[in-house]
Scaffold this active site. Structure first.
Site, mmCIF file in Angstrom:
data_model
loop_
_atom_site.group_PDB
_atom_site.id
_atom_site.type_symbol
_atom_site.label_atom_id
_atom_site.label_comp_id
_atom_site.label_asym_id
_atom_site.label_seq_id
_atom_site.Cartn_x
_atom_site.Cartn_y
_atom_site.Cartn_z
ATOM 1 N N HIS A 1 13.077 -20.676 6.979
ATOM 2 C CA HIS A 1 14.337 -20.589 6.350
ATOM 3 C C HIS A 1 15.365 -21.256 7.106
ATOM 4 O O HIS A 1 16.630 -21.589 6.278
ATOM 5 C CB HIS A 1 14.660 -18.986 6.154
ATOM 6 C CG HIS A 1 14.771 -18.376 7.473
ATOM 7 N ND1 HIS A 1 13.712 -18.063 8.163
ATOM 8 C CD2 HIS A 1 16.000 -18.106 7.921
ATOM 9 C CE1 HIS A 1 14.226 -17.303 9.320
ATOM 10 N NE2 HIS A 1 15.634 -17.262 9.173
ATOM 11 N N LYS B 1 6.055 -18.294 8.330
ATOM 12 C CA LYS B 1 5.663 -18.562 9.817
ATOM 13 C C LYS B 1 5.374 -17.078 10.446
ATOM 14 O O LYS B 1 5.670 -16.123 9.799
ATOM 15 C CB LYS B 1 6.806 -19.251 10.620
ATOM 16 C CG LYS B 1 8.155 -18.071 10.667
ATOM 17 C CD LYS B 1 8.458 -18.233 11.977
ATOM 18 C CE LYS B 1 9.381 -16.828 12.410
ATOM 19 N NZ LYS B 1 10.180 -16.938 13.378
ATOM 20 N N ASP C 1 7.860 -17.716 18.344
ATOM 21 C CA ASP C 1 8.971 -17.163 17.315
ATOM 22 C C ASP C 1 9.757 -18.399 16.900
ATOM 23 O O ASP C 1 10.332 -18.527 15.597
ATOM 24 C CB ASP C 1 9.533 -16.138 17.955
ATOM 25 C CG ASP C 1 10.384 -15.477 16.981
ATOM 26 O OD1 ASP C 1 10.057 -15.166 15.728
ATOM 27 O OD2 ASP C 1 11.767 -14.842 17.205
ATOM 28 N N ARG D 1 0.795 -1.010 0.109
ATOM 29 C CA ARG D 1 0.104 0.031 0.097
ATOM 30 C C ARG D 1 0.896 1.302 -0.144
ATOM 31 O O ARG D 1 0.691 2.526 -0.359
ATOM 32 C CB ARG D 1 -0.951 0.099 1.373
ATOM 33 C CG ARG D 1 -1.816 -1.172 1.130
ATOM 34 C CD ARG D 1 -2.561 -1.334 2.694
ATOM 35 N NE ARG D 1 -1.380 -1.393 3.582
ATOM 36 C CZ ARG D 1 -1.715 -1.225 5.053
ATOM 37 N NH1 ARG D 1 -2.825 -1.327 5.337
ATOM 38 N NH2 ARG D 1 -0.674 -1.202 5.716
ATOM 39 N N HIS E 1 10.992 -22.999 13.772
ATOM 40 C CA HIS E 1 12.394 -23.430 13.488
ATOM 41 C C HIS E 1 13.087 -24.547 14.266
ATOM 42 O O HIS E 1 13.597 -25.697 13.466
ATOM 43 C CB HIS E 1 13.417 -22.261 13.384
ATOM 44 C CG HIS E 1 12.861 -20.877 12.987
ATOM 45 N ND1 HIS E 1 12.284 -21.026 11.364
ATOM 46 C CD2 HIS E 1 12.697 -19.854 13.257
ATOM 47 C CE1 HIS E 1 11.989 -19.679 11.186
ATOM 48 N NE2 HIS E 1 12.199 -18.980 12.249
ATOM 49 N N GLU F 1 20.320 -15.248 21.142
ATOM 50 C CA GLU F 1 20.620 -14.053 20.528
ATOM 51 C C GLU F 1 21.407 -13.059 21.416
ATOM 52 O O GLU F 1 20.372 -13.054 22.570
ATOM 53 C CB GLU F 1 19.551 -13.371 19.596
ATOM 54 C CG GLU F 1 19.055 -14.254 18.473
ATOM 55 C CD GLU F 1 17.988 -13.895 17.857
ATOM 56 O OE1 GLU F 1 18.240 -13.104 16.836
ATOM 57 O OE2 GLU F 1 16.885 -13.842 18.422
ATOM 58 N N LYS G 1 16.423 -14.105 23.868
ATOM 59 C CA LYS G 1 16.762 -12.872 23.479
ATOM 60 C C LYS G 1 17.505 -12.033 24.565
ATOM 61 O O LYS G 1 17.406 -12.377 25.813
ATOM 62 C CB LYS G 1 15.704 -11.815 23.044
ATOM 63 C CG LYS G 1 15.302 -12.462 21.588
ATOM 64 C CD LYS G 1 14.280 -11.213 21.057
ATOM 65 C CE LYS G 1 13.710 -11.453 19.863
ATOM 66 N NZ LYS G 1 14.539 -11.430 18.567
HETATM 67 P P1 NDP Z 1 5.978 -6.035 8.464
HETATM 68 O O1 NDP Z 1 5.311 -5.754 9.775
HETATM 69 O O2 NDP Z 1 7.168 -5.275 8.078
HETATM 70 O O3 NDP Z 1 4.865 -5.913 7.447
HETATM 71 C C1 NDP Z 1 5.131 -6.118 6.026
HETATM 72 C C2 NDP Z 1 4.321 -5.480 4.982
HETATM 73 O O4 NDP Z 1 2.989 -5.787 5.291
HETATM 74 C C3 NDP Z 1 4.299 -3.879 5.628
HETATM 75 O O5 NDP Z 1 5.258 -3.098 4.964
HETATM 76 C C4 NDP Z 1 3.097 -3.346 5.136
HETATM 77 O O6 NDP Z 1 3.270 -2.691 3.733
HETATM 78 C C5 NDP Z 1 2.277 -4.609 4.713
HETATM 79 N N1 NDP Z 1 0.893 -4.656 5.672
HETATM 80 C C6 NDP Z 1 0.925 -4.357 7.072
HETATM 81 N N2 NDP Z 1 -0.255 -4.402 7.498
HETATM 82 C C7 NDP Z 1 -1.152 -4.504 6.431
HETATM 83 C C8 NDP Z 1 -2.577 -4.318 6.290
HETATM 84 N N3 NDP Z 1 -3.488 -4.230 7.440
HETATM 85 N N4 NDP Z 1 -3.112 -4.459 4.715
HETATM 86 C C9 NDP Z 1 -2.193 -4.853 3.850
HETATM 87 N N5 NDP Z 1 -0.754 -4.815 3.971
HETATM 88 C C10 NDP Z 1 -0.440 -4.700 5.284
HETATM 89 O O7 NDP Z 1 6.222 -7.732 8.522
HETATM 90 P P2 NDP Z 1 7.756 -8.354 8.029
HETATM 91 O O8 NDP Z 1 8.174 -7.878 6.812
HETATM 92 O O9 NDP Z 1 8.597 -8.380 9.605
HETATM 93 O O10 NDP Z 1 7.234 -9.904 8.109
HETATM 94 C C11 NDP Z 1 6.493 -10.390 7.012
HETATM 95 C C12 NDP Z 1 6.278 -11.842 7.560
HETATM 96 O O11 NDP Z 1 7.396 -12.476 7.686
HETATM 97 C C13 NDP Z 1 5.483 -12.258 8.828
HETATM 98 O O12 NDP Z 1 4.719 -13.172 8.551
HETATM 99 C C14 NDP Z 1 6.755 -12.578 9.814
HETATM 100 O O13 NDP Z 1 6.097 -13.385 10.757
HETATM 101 C C15 NDP Z 1 7.665 -13.388 8.647
HETATM 102 N N6 NDP Z 1 9.178 -13.294 9.019
HETATM 103 C C16 NDP Z 1 9.578 -12.146 9.371
HETATM 104 C C17 NDP Z 1 10.999 -12.337 9.628
HETATM 105 C C18 NDP Z 1 11.723 -10.951 9.918
HETATM 106 O O14 NDP Z 1 12.775 -10.951 10.378
HETATM 107 N N7 NDP Z 1 10.812 -9.764 9.802
HETATM 108 C C19 NDP Z 1 11.818 -13.642 10.004
HETATM 109 C C20 NDP Z 1 10.935 -14.598 9.600
HETATM 110 C C21 NDP Z 1 9.661 -14.459 9.245
HETATM 111 P P3 NDP Z 1 2.207 -1.704 3.002
HETATM 112 O O15 NDP Z 1 1.853 -0.704 4.268
HETATM 113 O O16 NDP Z 1 3.145 -0.936 2.104
HETATM 114 O O17 NDP Z 1 0.970 -2.172 2.528
#
Ligand code: NDP
Length: 458
Positions: free
Chosen positions: A163, A133, A220, A44, A225, A201, A324
């Site tokens: 991963h 996950k 988590d 978005r 994992h 960590e 952590k």
């Molecule tokens: P984020 O919280 O950074 O969210 C990712 C994106 O989702 C945001 O940038 C946003 O983009 C979009 N988003 C958030 N809310 C909404 C909404 N209501 N409607 C539509 N889009 C939305 O997540 P992460 O990147 O940290 O993680 C993504 C997935 O990966 C999760 O399931 C997490 O558990 C998993 N994960 C994450 C890791 C990490 O280190 N970050 C490691 C392993 C797994 P926008 O606002 O542009 O739409």
């Protein structure tokens, strides 16, 4: 020339995309695994073509390195929109070339909405979906999510990514166990005293309260994992390394995996870090971090003992722990062997058990054995053989993406296993929610509450 596939990343403005997914893609494209990828990011948030280009280039570290990587950089685009809107999803598929991989880098609740939106449209043939996950919030949630996904595409094109299964040292365990004469004959309860899997960590919350405060260390790390690593350590030899055989062995051993004695109160401990010092820097208590809701009692350190009810493993504790704000990084599998039944008279000196330590990061293997001493040869000493397993060509996410692009789900979690992993830990989740297990505290920068067995270095 490999056929082009399109990688559509939903949530392309998020942390996972920038920090792990795009660098993983870069490592894959720079390698010789031959995938030709058109990249489409969506979200978005607004991203100008220049901003998106910068994000992608940063992931490639300024080095396209291969023709495939150069083509991906040149053709990559960001299409702004809401991924939960079916019309926007149609637009993304129209912009795609070849088969599409849709990667859900989204908060889990949003992923569910996107799947419902996909049910409303005709999805392209050959579409693959990759989900992160946590997969659902409990066994029933995972089952519902599986049912929704199957309305969109068949199981073999669903990639539930973990991963850790792309980490080279985790994959090394398979070779180590099944390609050597040395280990497999002793890989059982006759010879092994205990198996410990650590993922400690130094890092604290790092601004990720929105996700972490709802998950905690148990969900988590352990539910996902670390249970996968346990399965790779404990499974029987698969007939072949493929999506059917390897995943069947993983499923089989996890079906025999239970909380020790079925009692979460004696089998688990949980802790939360209080204020402390890490690397000379003051770290606030977890409870005082921005975004933390103290009524949730989220644990930052979890330890659970499991048992595996098979002939091979009866009576061997499998202890999984993750924390952590710890004093040092400890990411390893430690296998402790039983002592020899008897020593010849005249062999003296302290003997500690043989150990095999597989360090997940950095990638090393360490075998600790008892040898004769350098002074009196019959006074025993400990000798350690350590080897660096070397940096892999692909990052863990690169490995995971390679499987997805090659339409090979060997390294992704099968649907029934995703459900089973919740069922295994559910008694612990329930006991913690009912406060049957106290939330202990440990200062940030320590090795956890001192009386935990795993707080002592082996
Ligand atoms: P984020 O919280 O950074 O969210 C990712 C994106 O989702 C945001 O940038 C946003 O983009 C979009 N988003 C958030 N809310 C909404 C909404 N209501 N409607 C539509 N889009 C939305 O997540 P992460 O990147 O940290 O993680 C993504 C997935 O990966 C999760 O399931 C997490 O558990 C998993 N994960 C994450 C890791 C990490 O280190 N970050 C490691 C392993 C797994 P926008 O606002 O542009 O739409």
């Amino acid at each position: 020339m490999a056929e082009t596939s399109t990688l559509i990343i939903l949530g392309a403005s998020g942390d996972l995309t920038e920090r792990l997914l795009l660098p993983g893609l870069a490592s894959l494209l720079k390698s010789d695994r031959g995938v030709d990828v058109k990249l489409i990011g969506t979200g978005r948030s607004e991203r100008s073509p220049k901003e998106w280009d910068d994000v992608v280039k940063t992931a490639f570290n300024g080095d396209a390195g291969s023709d495939l990587a150069k083509r991906t950089l040149a053709s990559s685009e960001y299409i702004q929109g809401d991924p939960t809107d079916p019309e926007h999803l149609k637009k993304l598929f129209e912009a795609a070339e070849g088969d599409s991989v849709m990667y859900f880098a989204l908060p889990p609740a949003i992923s569910t909405k996107v799947i419902k939106a996909l049910e409303k449209i005709d999805v392209p043939d050959g579409l693959r979906l990759a989900l992160e996950k946590p997969f659902g919030n409990d066994e029933e949630g995972a089952r519902d999510l599986n049912a929704e996904l199957l309305k969109v595409i068949p199981e073999e094109r669903i990639h539930r990514t973990d991963h850790f299964l792309g980490r080279s040292t985790v994959l090394d365990i398979i070779g180590l166990r099944f390609a050597n004469r040395l280990f497999e004959p002793v890989w059982n309860s006759d010879n092994i005293e205990k198996v410990e899997i650590f993922y400690d960590e130094i890092l604290g919350l790092e601004g990720r309260a929105q996700y972490y405060d709802k998950a905690g260390a148990l969900i988590d790390m352990i539910q996902s994992h670390l249970l996968q690593i346990l399965a790779i350590i404990a499974m029987d030899a698969p007939a072949s390394i493929d999506a059917i055989e390897l995943r069947s062995e993983i499923a089989r051993v996890l079906r025999a995996t239970w909380i020790k004695d079925g009692d979460p109160v004696t089998a688990s401990r949980r802790g939360q870090y209080s204020a402390g010092t890490i690397d000379g820097k003051d770290v606030p208590a977890y409870a005082d971090e921005d975004g933390v809701d103290n009524s949730r009692h989220t644990e930052t350190l979890a330890e659970v003992e499991f048992e595996i009810k098979t002939r091979r493993w009866a009576g061997v504790p499998f202890i999984l722990r993750s924390g952590k704000g710890m004093t040092k990084v400890r990411k390893e599998v430690l296998i402790t062997f039983k002592p020899v039944p008897v020593l010849p008279a005249g062999l003296t000196g302290a003997t500690s058990p043989d150990t095999l330590r597989i360090e997940i990061s950095p990638e090393t293997l360490e075998l600790g054995v008892t040898t004769n001493g350098k002074g009196n040869p019959f006074s025993l000493e400990k000798s350690v053989f350590k080897t660096d397993l070397g940096k892999p060509e692909l990052t863990p996410y690169g490995e995971v993406l390679s499987g997805i692009f090659h339409d090979d789900p060997t390294l992704s979690i099968r649907g029934d296993v995703a459900e089973r992993c919740w069922a295994i830990v559910q008694p612990v989740i329930d006991a913690w929610q009912s406060d049957l297990v106290p939330l202990e505290t440990y200062p940030a920068g320590s090795s956890g509450p001192a009386d935990w067995t795993t707080s002592k270095e082996a």
